[in-house]
Design an enzyme around this catalytic site. Structure first.
Site, short mmCIF file in Angstrom:
data_model
loop_
_atom_site.label_atom_id
_atom_site.label_comp_id
_atom_site.label_asym_id
_atom_site.label_seq_id
_atom_site.Cartn_x
_atom_site.Cartn_y
_atom_site.Cartn_z
CE LYS A 9 74.60 59.08 -30.35
NZ LYS A 9 75.13 59.04 -31.73
CE1 TYR A 49 70.38 60.17 -33.79
CE2 TYR A 49 70.05 58.02 -32.90
CZ TYR A 49 70.64 59.10 -32.93
OH TYR A 49 71.75 59.22 -32.06
CG PHE A 57 73.84 56.49 -40.98
CD1 PHE A 57 73.18 57.03 -40.02
CD2 PHE A 57 74.62 57.34 -42.08
CE1 PHE A 57 72.74 58.45 -39.80
CE2 PHE A 57 73.98 58.68 -41.80
CZ PHE A 57 73.25 59.18 -40.99
CB THR A 91 79.08 63.50 -36.79
OG1 THR A 91 78.18 64.75 -36.63
CG2 THR A 91 78.35 62.28 -36.64
NE ARG A 102 79.64 62.59 -31.10
CZ ARG A 102 78.66 63.15 -31.66
NH1 ARG A 102 78.80 64.23 -32.80
NH2 ARG A 102 77.16 62.81 -31.73
CG ASN A 112 78.74 59.58 -32.53
OD1 ASN A 112 78.11 59.11 -31.73
ND2 ASN A 112 78.52 60.24 -33.52
CG HIS A 115 71.85 62.82 -29.65
ND1 HIS A 115 71.80 63.00 -31.03
CD2 HIS A 115 70.87 63.68 -29.10
CE1 HIS A 115 70.83 64.03 -31.05
NE2 HIS A 115 70.16 64.41 -30.30
CD GLU A 126 67.12 65.69 -30.55
OE1 GLU A 126 68.19 66.18 -29.70
OE2 GLU A 126 67.55 65.92 -31.96
#
Ligand SMILES: Nc1ncnc2c1ncn2[C@@H]1O[C@H](COP(=O)(O)OP(=O)(O)O)[C@@H](O)[C@H]1O
Ligand SMILES: [Mg+2]
Length: 149
Positions: A9, A49, A57, A91, A102, A112, A115, A126
């Site tokens: 990310k 998402y 969020f 997560t 993480r 974090n 993904h 995805e």
């Protein structure tokens, strides 16, 4: 054999952790079959998402994931989907075990680092968002003759 979708990310890219993430996958014996650096547009981020639409969020998550470049990859191996989720950790980095990506590099659930797809269905969905069939390279690692014989 399975293929999973993993993405470093924007915070992971900004912190210079792309190499670290790739190293962990390679060290484990997994094989990257597609790799792309890109900045997500809002529409792609919403699609990726979609399951979180309506949650508190969701909007901050879209702002964050579109805020800078990500590194998307397809990773192949036996049972790779659950294996990579284990390597990524929980997560919330505060709860993630040391030794996970993480748990070793993060403290904030909103930052974090990576993904990873959580099931066969999400991996397929995805991967289709991020890659064309021609983006994949079919190859073998030297040690695979004995890992996957
Ligand atoms: N309570 C939360 N507050 C802020 N961001 C969150 C929260 N829950 C999830 N997120 C963000 O949304 C992403 C997707 O959530 P989820 O699918 O539940 O986790 P995971 O990435 O572990 O599959 C998380 O990785 C995280 O960046
Ligand atoms: Mg998820």
């Amino acid at each position: 054999m399975q293929t999973t979708f993993l993405m470093v990310k924007p915070d992971g890219v900004q912190r210079g952790l792309v190499g670290e993430v790739i190293s962990r996958l390679e060290d484990r014996g997994l094989r990257i079959t597609a790799l792309k650096m890109m900045t997500l547009d809002r529409e792609t981020a919403e699609e990726h998402y979609a399951e979180h639409q309506g949650k508190d969020f969701y909007s901050p998550l879209l702002d964050y994931i579109t805020s800078g470049p990500v590194v998307a990859m397809a990773v192949e191996g036996r049972s790779v989907i659950s294996m990579v989720r284990t390597m990524v950790g929980k997560t919330d980095p505060q709860e993630a075990s040391p030794g996970t990506i993480r748990g070793d590099y993060g403290i904030d659930i909103g930052r974090n680092i990576v993904h990873a797809a959580d099931s066969e269905e999400s991996a397929e969905r995805e991967l289709d968002i991020f890659f064309e069939p021609s983006d994949y390279q079919d190859h073998r690692r030297v040690e695979e003759d004995w890992i996957y014989e």
